[in-house]
Design an enzyme around this catalytic site. Structure first.
Site, mmCIF file in Angstrom:
data_model
loop_
_atom_site.group_PDB
_atom_site.id
_atom_site.type_symbol
_atom_site.label_atom_id
_atom_site.label_comp_id
_atom_site.label_asym_id
_atom_site.label_seq_id
_atom_site.Cartn_x
_atom_site.Cartn_y
_atom_site.Cartn_z
ATOM 1 N N SER A 593 25.866 -20.017 -10.357
ATOM 2 C CA SER A 593 26.724 -19.516 -11.419
ATOM 3 C C SER A 593 26.438 -18.029 -11.647
ATOM 4 O O SER A 593 26.672 -17.220 -10.748
ATOM 5 C CB SER A 593 26.534 -20.343 -12.689
ATOM 6 N N ASP A 668 36.033 -26.516 -9.294
ATOM 7 C CA ASP A 668 35.261 -25.805 -10.311
ATOM 8 C C ASP A 668 36.192 -25.211 -11.361
ATOM 9 O O ASP A 668 36.963 -24.296 -11.074
ATOM 10 C CB ASP A 668 34.442 -24.698 -9.639
ATOM 11 N N HIS A 700 31.671 -27.367 -11.413
ATOM 12 C CA HIS A 700 30.765 -26.214 -11.336
ATOM 13 C C HIS A 700 29.378 -26.618 -10.858
ATOM 14 O O HIS A 700 28.631 -25.793 -10.337
ATOM 15 C CB HIS A 700 30.677 -25.541 -12.703
#
Length: 723
Positions: A593, A668, A700
């Protein structure tokens, strides 16, 4: 380093060295260490699920409920799941970990079945009330006073009263008109959209109109075993990108008695954020923190829930960068004319006492440390019970502060480590759950007035019998030359200081998170243990911009995400270069991320330093990220074009030299696949050669056992190209 930090440092080393010198020969697998693994549950420290019946702590397992003596921590069986089912008059209630006791003065347990919620008198051994759960297939909130429940069904808000009468409150709900759910993409502390008043007679709720927001075209790929579907189907995600049109939120109030719905007169909701909704003790006022789109002007307003009109502005806070309210105001249980508010206005999140008109009466906590959370109140001493890192930035401890004198004292067991707590309704007792670098988990019962504690539970070491790496912590100076940054180093169990080891920098680096603290094994991620077992050294540094160090520490990255963070991470690399055991020709980097963004940033800005990188779910260009989070830290592409150009990784694709693997979930909804796809296109144009892997159907983060597959893939990449 101060004495407390030295103790933490030594504890990390001692914890690991004791394990290493044992006769254990077992080796870890990812099935042991990864949260999706088949043996993961057996490898995590055991815990105890404790609920409160008034001031009585109860230990609840799946099949039994035990009373805990606060004087000595001993247990006595109260009832079993079979008995409670019999008393409730049903075949079987849910696993007792769903159980709670909503009333302090009644021996009534709230139990659940597939078809009903049931209040059961555990003394009289009979049900006292029952309510159907039919239709409650979405978000829901039950009110203990009126016993009404508000819930989402078929995109709309419904309310069911204590007698089971069901009413549909809204009718136009859809995937574009969203009712009674989290809004503003869960920013500003928002984690739900239903807010009962205290009496349970009115319910406030969010309405989010996102019909004007662009859909991002995600797709749903059929499972290979699905014989009914052959073609992927659209699964669009409504996603407001930075600088683009955002959704509009309003707040409604439904009155159960009249059946009427009133919307608060907040004004034009365009480019406004509404968060931290709360009610006054008398239910005659609703309070909301409101922000402008720039997020640098925060106002606390009160509203009349009957007319919907705004009553007053109680508080206003501005800042040149941003203001970020995270918690609602909370009224004192013993004085309905005063409330507690949290704010970072002096540079650190602290507690402030205000009167009902908004006037600040006093600042209750103060210092260069952070109040993490408010647990509740002890009415007998008129104190607030809260957690903070006052003792040490790596610790979280529990304190009580008097609202009258401002005096505070610690109320956890031992004072070291990372403490969390469950507070009894009266605030007289708390259950202290904590870890230390060499303590898997302890649980203590604490009297909040005296601070006296009784040890209730000591978890055994689930890694006993395994060869465990060493975990060390320390500090280095940030790139500004003055700020202390905390790091963790994980070394192989058979570490030889005369050898040179391939070293992987694990990085996150963004706001609202940190990696290094005084939990078990210094909060090391299990994958670090796996990699150390395979002969790697792992290095983790919390750079400026990460959490729990105050406002200025976090907002140092404002309008130029990645730049200050990289400078600090490279100070970490400088430190590694001074360690004889680090092979500086074999440095890798990995993150997910924000950490994926940092991984590619480091790989392309310092291509001669990092040989291998694995970037998961990486942000590539902040103009493709969502409005609320992205604009808080970067502004808009229109207002901060230089910052967006500086932080974009698209122009950096040409600078990639080492081996880089990018991994994403195909579905995602947080960091959209467009980020990775665009970087791949830029690499193709530039002639650079990243590797790419995608998990169809995943978001995600990879769920379930696919996470084991993911971490094996990450590991193999470093094995193939770094080791």
């Amino acid at each position: 380093m101060n004495k407390i930090f030295n103790r933490l440092f030594l504890a990390c080393i001692i914890a690991a060295s004791v394990a290493v010198t044992a006769t254990a020969q077992k080796q870890f697998t990812l099935e042991d260490l990864n949260f999706g693994g088949t043996n993961y549950r057996n490898m995590t420290p055991k815990n105890r699920n404790i609920v409160w019946q008034g001031d009585k702590p109860l230990h609840v397992t799946g099949d039994s409920c035990w009373a805990i003596d606060t004087k000595n921590g001993r247990e006595k069986l109260l009832f079993t799941r079979s008995q409670l089912s019999q008393w409730a008059g049903v075949d079987k209630v849910y696993n007792l970990t769903w159980l709670n006791f909503p009333y302090e003065d009644k021996p009534w347990a709230l139990a659940m079945t597939d078809s009903a919620r049931i209040l059961v008198d555990i003394k009289a051994h009979k049900p006292v009330w029952k309510q159907s759960v039919d239709g409650e297939d979405g978000d829901k909130q039950w009110n203990k006073t009126s016993r009404a429940v508000a819930y989402v069904h078929d995109h709309n808000l419904w309310v069911k009263d204590a007698q089971g009468n069901t009413r549909q409150v809204t009718t136009d709900g859809s995937d574009k008109i969203v009712y009674a759910q989290s809004v503003h993409r869960n920013e500003f502390g928002i984690d739900g959209g239903i807010f009962w008043n205290n009496a349970g007679t009115k319910v406030a709720f969010y309405r989010m109109d996102q019909s004007m927001v662009t859909d991002y075209p995600l797709i749903d790929v059929p499972e290979p075993t699905d014989t009914t579907r052959y073609i992927a189907t659209p699964a669009p995600e409504t996603y407001p990108m930075a600088g683009q049109t955002s959704h509009k939120v309003t707040v409604g109030v439904y009155d159960l008695a009249s059946g009427n719905t009133t919307y608060l007169n907040t004004g034009d909701p365009t480019d406004r954020y509404y968060s931290n909704i709360s009610w006054s003790p008398e239910d005659d006022q609703i309070y909301i923190f409101e922000l402008n789109r720039e997020q640098n002007d925060c106002q606390l307003f009160s509203y009349n829930p009957v007319s919907g009109n705004r009553n007053a502005e109680l508080y206003r806070e501005t800042h040149p960068k941003y203001v970020e309210p995270q918690s609602p105001i909370t009224f004192l249980p013993w004085d309905s004319q005063q409330f507690i508010m949290q704010s970072e206005k002096d540079g650190f999140n602290h507690l402030y006492l205000h009167d009902r008109n908004g006037k600040q009466l006093r600042q209750l906590t103060q210092g260069n440390w952070v109040v993490m959370s408010v647990l509740g109140f002890d009415a007998s001493t008129q104190s607030v019970i809260y957690t903070s890192n006052e003792i040490n930035p790596l610790q979280q401890n529990i304190f009580a502060v008097s609202t009258v004198t401002g005096e505070r004292h610690r109320v956890d067991e031992g004072g070291k480590g990372w403490h969390g707590a469950s507070l009894s309704p009266s605030g007289k007792w708390l259950i202290d759950y904590y870890q230390e670098p060499d303590v898997p988990r302890n649980i203590a019962i604490v009297n909040t007035a005296t601070g006296q504690s009784v040890r209730y539970y000591t978890a055994p070491d689930p890694w006993q019998g395994y060869t465990v790496p060493t975990y060390e912590t320390g500090t280095i100076k940030a790139a500004d030359g003055t700020t202390d940054l905390y790091y963790r180093v994980v070394k192989p169990a058979d570490f030889d200081p005369t050898k040179k080891y391939p070293t992987v920098v694990y990085v996150y680096g963004g706001p609202h998170a940190h990696n290094v603290d005084a939990r078990w094994h210094c909060a090391s991620r299990s994958w670090e243990t796996y990699m150390a077992q395979k002969g790697y050294v792992l290095f983790i540094l919390d750079n400026r911009g990460s959490a729990n160090r105050g406002r200025d520490f976090e907002n140092a990255t404002w309008h130029k995400l990645g730049q200050v963070e990289m400078a600090d991470q490279m100070k970490g690399v400088d430190f590694l270069k001074t360690q004889a055991y680090v092979d500086t020709t074999r440095l890798g980097v990995h993150g997910w991320s924000y950490g994926g963004f940092m991984t590619i940033s480091l790989m392309t800005n310092y291509p001669d330093v990092f040989k291998v990188g694995v970037a998961g779910g990486p942000v590539i260009d902040w103009k493709w990220y969502e409005v609320m989070y992205g604009e808080r830290y970067m502004g808009t592409p229109q207002s901060n074009p230089e910052g967006y150009a500086l932080t974009s990784l698209i122009p950096k694709a040409k600078d990639l030299k080492g081996r880089l693997q990018i991994i994403i979930g195909l579905n995602d909804p947080t960091v959209l696949p467009q980020h990775a796809y665009s970087f791949l296109k830029a690499c193709i144009a530039a002639g650079t050669q990243p590797d790419f892997f995608v998990y169809p159907g995943q978001g995600h983060n990879m769920s379930g056992h696919q996470s084991v597959h993911l971490h094996e893939r990450i590991t193999r990449y470093f094995d193939d190209y770094l080791k």
